[in-house]
Design a protein around this motif. Structure first.
Motif, PDB file in Angstrom:
ATOM      1  N   ALA A  17      28.647   7.211   7.183  1.00  0.00           N
ATOM      2  CA  ALA A  17      28.434   5.873   6.637  1.00  0.00           C
ATOM      3  C   ALA A  17      26.958   5.494   6.696  1.00  0.00           C
ATOM      4  O   ALA A  17      26.593   4.398   6.293  1.00  0.00           O
ATOM      5  CB  ALA A  17      29.268   4.861   7.413  1.00  0.00           C
ATOM      6  N   ARG A  18      26.139   6.401   7.197  1.00  0.00           N
ATOM      7  CA  ARG A  18      24.710   6.094   7.273  1.00  0.00           C
ATOM      8  C   ARG A  18      24.151   5.907   5.880  1.00  0.00           C
ATOM      9  O   ARG A  18      24.532   6.609   4.945  1.00  0.00           O
ATOM     10  CB  ARG A  18      23.954   7.223   7.968  1.00  0.00           C
ATOM     11  N   PRO A  19      23.226   4.977   5.735  1.00  0.00           N
ATOM     12  CA  PRO A  19      22.585   4.822   4.430  1.00  0.00           C
ATOM     13  C   PRO A  19      21.761   6.065   4.108  1.00  0.00           C
ATOM     14  O   PRO A  19      21.361   6.811   5.016  1.00  0.00           O
ATOM     15  CB  PRO A  19      21.697   3.588   4.613  1.00  0.00           C
ATOM     16  N   ARG A  20      21.537   6.295   2.835  1.00  0.00           N
ATOM     17  CA  ARG A  20      20.782   7.471   2.379  1.00  0.00           C
ATOM     18  C   ARG A  20      19.640   7.038   1.477  1.00  0.00           C
ATOM     19  O   ARG A  20      19.710   6.013   0.815  1.00  0.00           O
ATOM     20  CB  ARG A  20      21.695   8.403   1.587  1.00  0.00           C
ATOM     21  N   ASP A  21      18.607   7.882   1.431  1.00  0.00           N
ATOM     22  CA  ASP A  21      17.524   7.621   0.490  1.00  0.00           C
ATOM     23  C   ASP A  21      17.857   8.264  -0.854  1.00  0.00           C
ATOM     24  O   ASP A  21      18.944   8.834  -1.020  1.00  0.00           O
ATOM     25  CB  ASP A  21      16.178   8.096   1.055  1.00  0.00           C
ATOM     26  N   TYR A  29      20.873   3.701  10.757  1.00  0.00           N
ATOM     27  CA  TYR A  29      21.842   2.632  10.543  1.00  0.00           C
ATOM     28  C   TYR A  29      21.091   1.305  10.482  1.00  0.00           C
ATOM     29  O   TYR A  29      20.104   1.116  11.182  1.00  0.00           O
ATOM     30  CB  TYR A  29      22.876   2.587  11.677  1.00  0.00           C
ATOM     31  N   GLY A  30      21.544   0.409   9.625  1.00  0.00           N
ATOM     32  CA  GLY A  30      20.932  -0.908   9.506  1.00  0.00           C
ATOM     33  C   GLY A  30      19.835  -0.985   8.466  1.00  0.00           C
ATOM     34  O   GLY A  30      19.423  -2.069   8.080  1.00  0.00           O
ATOM     35  N   VAL A  31      19.341   0.164   7.999  1.00  0.00           N
ATOM     36  CA  VAL A  31      18.316   0.197   6.961  1.00  0.00           C
ATOM     37  C   VAL A  31      19.025   0.226   5.610  1.00  0.00           C
ATOM     38  O   VAL A  31      20.060   0.877   5.462  1.00  0.00           O
ATOM     39  CB  VAL A  31      17.423   1.451   7.128  1.00  0.00           C
ATOM     40  N   GLU A  32      18.465  -0.477   4.636  1.00  0.00           N
ATOM     41  CA  GLU A  32      19.096  -0.460   3.319  1.00  0.00           C
ATOM     42  C   GLU A  32      18.722   0.829   2.593  1.00  0.00           C
ATOM     43  O   GLU A  32      17.552   1.180   2.487  1.00  0.00           O
ATOM     44  CB  GLU A  32      18.642  -1.654   2.488  1.00  0.00           C
ATOM     45  N   GLY A  33      19.719   1.524   2.132  1.00  0.00           N
ATOM     46  CA  GLY A  33      19.491   2.767   1.408  1.00  0.00           C
ATOM     47  C   GLY A  33      19.863   2.626  -0.061  1.00  0.00           C
ATOM     48  O   GLY A  33      20.109   1.531  -0.560  1.00  0.00           O
ATOM     49  N   VAL A  34      19.908   3.741  -0.720  1.00  0.00           N
ATOM     50  CA  VAL A  34      20.308   3.811  -2.120  1.00  0.00           C
ATOM     51  C   VAL A  34      21.830   3.807  -2.163  1.00  0.00           C
ATOM     52  O   VAL A  34      22.471   4.511  -1.381  1.00  0.00           O
ATOM     53  CB  VAL A  34      19.754   5.106  -2.761  1.00  0.00           C
ATOM     54  N   PRO A  35      22.433   3.032  -3.058  1.00  0.00           N
ATOM     55  CA  PRO A  35      23.901   3.050  -3.137  1.00  0.00           C
ATOM     56  C   PRO A  35      24.417   4.470  -3.379  1.00  0.00           C
ATOM     57  O   PRO A  35      23.856   5.223  -4.177  1.00  0.00           O
ATOM     58  CB  PRO A  35      24.208   2.153  -4.333  1.00  0.00           C
ATOM     59  N   ARG A  36      25.451   4.826  -2.668  1.00  0.00           N
ATOM     60  CA  ARG A  36      26.035   6.164  -2.780  1.00  0.00           C
ATOM     61  C   ARG A  36      26.888   6.245  -4.032  1.00  0.00           C
ATOM     62  O   ARG A  36      27.454   5.260  -4.488  1.00  0.00           O
ATOM     63  CB  ARG A  36      26.921   6.454  -1.558  1.00  0.00           C
ATOM     64  N   MET A  60      16.845  10.930  -8.361  1.00  0.00           N
ATOM     65  CA  MET A  60      17.973  11.008  -7.441  1.00  0.00           C
ATOM     66  C   MET A  60      18.850  12.226  -7.741  1.00  0.00           C
ATOM     67  O   MET A  60      20.041  12.104  -8.040  1.00  0.00           O
ATOM     68  CB  MET A  60      18.776   9.702  -7.516  1.00  0.00           C
ATOM     69  N   PRO A  61      18.269  13.432  -7.641  1.00  0.00           N
ATOM     70  CA  PRO A  61      19.046  14.628  -7.968  1.00  0.00           C
ATOM     71  C   PRO A  61      20.218  14.880  -7.018  1.00  0.00           C
ATOM     72  O   PRO A  61      21.215  15.468  -7.423  1.00  0.00           O
ATOM     73  CB  PRO A  61      18.020  15.765  -7.907  1.00  0.00           C
ATOM     74  N   PHE A  62      20.127  14.430  -5.771  1.00  0.00           N
ATOM     75  CA  PHE A  62      21.250  14.580  -4.845  1.00  0.00           C
ATOM     76  C   PHE A  62      22.468  13.840  -5.389  1.00  0.00           C
ATOM     77  O   PHE A  62      23.587  14.339  -5.356  1.00  0.00           O
ATOM     78  CB  PHE A  62      20.875  14.038  -3.461  1.00  0.00           C
ATOM     79  N   HIS A  63      22.245  12.657  -5.912  1.00  0.00           N
ATOM     80  CA  HIS A  63      23.331  11.852  -6.462  1.00  0.00           C
ATOM     81  C   HIS A  63      23.851  12.453  -7.771  1.00  0.00           C
ATOM     82  O   HIS A  63      25.055  12.397  -8.044  1.00  0.00           O
ATOM     83  CB  HIS A  63      22.869  10.409  -6.640  1.00  0.00           C
ATOM     84  N   ALA A  64      22.951  13.043  -8.560  1.00  0.00           N
ATOM     85  CA  ALA A  64      23.377  13.737  -9.787  1.00  0.00           C
ATOM     86  C   ALA A  64      24.285  14.910  -9.422  1.00  0.00           C
ATOM     87  O   ALA A  64      25.280  15.175 -10.102  1.00  0.00           O
ATOM     88  CB  ALA A  64      22.164  14.217 -10.580  1.00  0.00           C
ATOM     89  N   HIS A  65      23.954  15.597  -8.348  1.00  0.00           N
ATOM     90  CA  HIS A  65      24.790  16.709  -7.874  1.00  0.00           C
ATOM     91  C   HIS A  65      26.211  16.226  -7.606  1.00  0.00           C
ATOM     92  O   HIS A  65      27.179  16.913  -7.919  1.00  0.00           O
ATOM     93  CB  HIS A  65      24.151  17.317  -6.625  1.00  0.00           C
ATOM     94  N   GLU A  66      26.354  15.027  -7.016  1.00  0.00           N
ATOM     95  CA  GLU A  66      27.685  14.497  -6.731  1.00  0.00           C
ATOM     96  C   GLU A  66      28.468  14.212  -8.014  1.00  0.00           C
ATOM     97  O   GLU A  66      29.684  14.389  -8.052  1.00  0.00           O
ATOM     98  CB  GLU A  66      27.571  13.249  -5.859  1.00  0.00           C
ATOM     99  N   VAL A  67      27.774  13.795  -9.062  1.00  0.00           N
ATOM    100  CA  VAL A  67      28.426  13.561 -10.357  1.00  0.00           C
ATOM    101  C   VAL A  67      28.923  14.893 -10.927  1.00  0.00           C
ATOM    102  O   VAL A  67      30.051  14.987 -11.416  1.00  0.00           O
ATOM    103  CB  VAL A  67      27.457  12.849 -11.332  1.00  0.00           C
ATOM    104  N   PHE A  68      28.087  15.929 -10.849  1.00  0.00           N
ATOM    105  CA  PHE A  68      28.512  17.253 -11.321  1.00  0.00           C
ATOM    106  C   PHE A  68      29.664  17.789 -10.464  1.00  0.00           C
ATOM    107  O   PHE A  68      30.554  18.459 -10.971  1.00  0.00           O
ATOM    108  CB  PHE A  68      27.348  18.244 -11.301  1.00  0.00           C
ATOM    109  N   GLU A  69      29.639  17.501  -9.176  1.00  0.00           N
ATOM    110  CA  GLU A  69      30.719  17.943  -8.293  1.00  0.00           C
ATOM    111  C   GLU A  69      32.050  17.317  -8.717  1.00  0.00           C
ATOM    112  O   GLU A  69      33.084  17.991  -8.739  1.00  0.00           O
ATOM    113  CB  GLU A  69      30.386  17.570  -6.852  1.00  0.00           C
TER     114      GLU A  69
END
Length: 156
Positions: A17-21, A29-36, A60-69
């Motif tokens: 549940a940790r925020p991500r860049d 925790y507690g820092v605002e990250g990029v929406p997952r 945000m290629p990590f997030h693009a990877h999740e879309v392809f997944e």
């Protein structure tokens, strides 16, 4: 040993549940990250490509990877190699942008091999992506901004 319990989803699977860049790195925790990216979203191939391109262009290629997944998990078995290869390209760019040049190059080349020669009914620029991945792999140690390196997914 004192361990913090792992974050779990409704089915009990481990989920951080940790925020991500923007490159998917965990933030405190507690820092605002990029929406997952929500997991398990079923999209049409056109929607998948449009959303992945938007994320790549935004650095945000990590997030693009999740879309392809999501596409490889929900799509037809005969397209799995294509979507997995595209996911590997996105993860390769992620690693290169994080400073992991060797890992980034390895994944970029793996993804290029996986998509090379794949049939494509969706207008994906397979040849252009293979050339992009090989060229970026050769200079993965120079990547500083993922958005500057974003490939074009569709043939123009």
């Amino acid at each position: 040993m004192n361990r913090t319990p792992r974050d779990r989803d409704e089915e009990g699977r481990a989920r951080s549940a940790r925020p991500r860049d923007g490159l998917g790195r965990p933030l405190p925790y507690g820092v605002e990250g990029v929406p997952r990216q929500p997991e398990g979203v079923v999209r049409t191939p056109a929607q998948t490509l449009r959303e992945a391109q938007r994320l790549l262009d935004a650095g945000m290629p990590f997030h693009a990877h999740e879309v392809f997944e999501d596409a490889w998990k929900s799509g037809p078995a005969e397209e799995r190699e294509l979507w997995q290869g595209l996911a590997q390209l996105a993860v390769g760019l992620t690693h290169a942008a994080r400073g992991n040049a060797a890992g980034g190059a390895r994944l970029l080349l793996r993804g290029a091999v996986r998509i090379a020669g794949q049939p494509d009914p969706y207008g994906i620029d397979i040849g252009g992506l293979v050339r992009w991945a090989r060229a970026l792999a050769a200079r993965a140690d120079t990547v500083t901004d993922a958005s500057d390196e974003a490939p074009r997914l569709l043939a123009s």
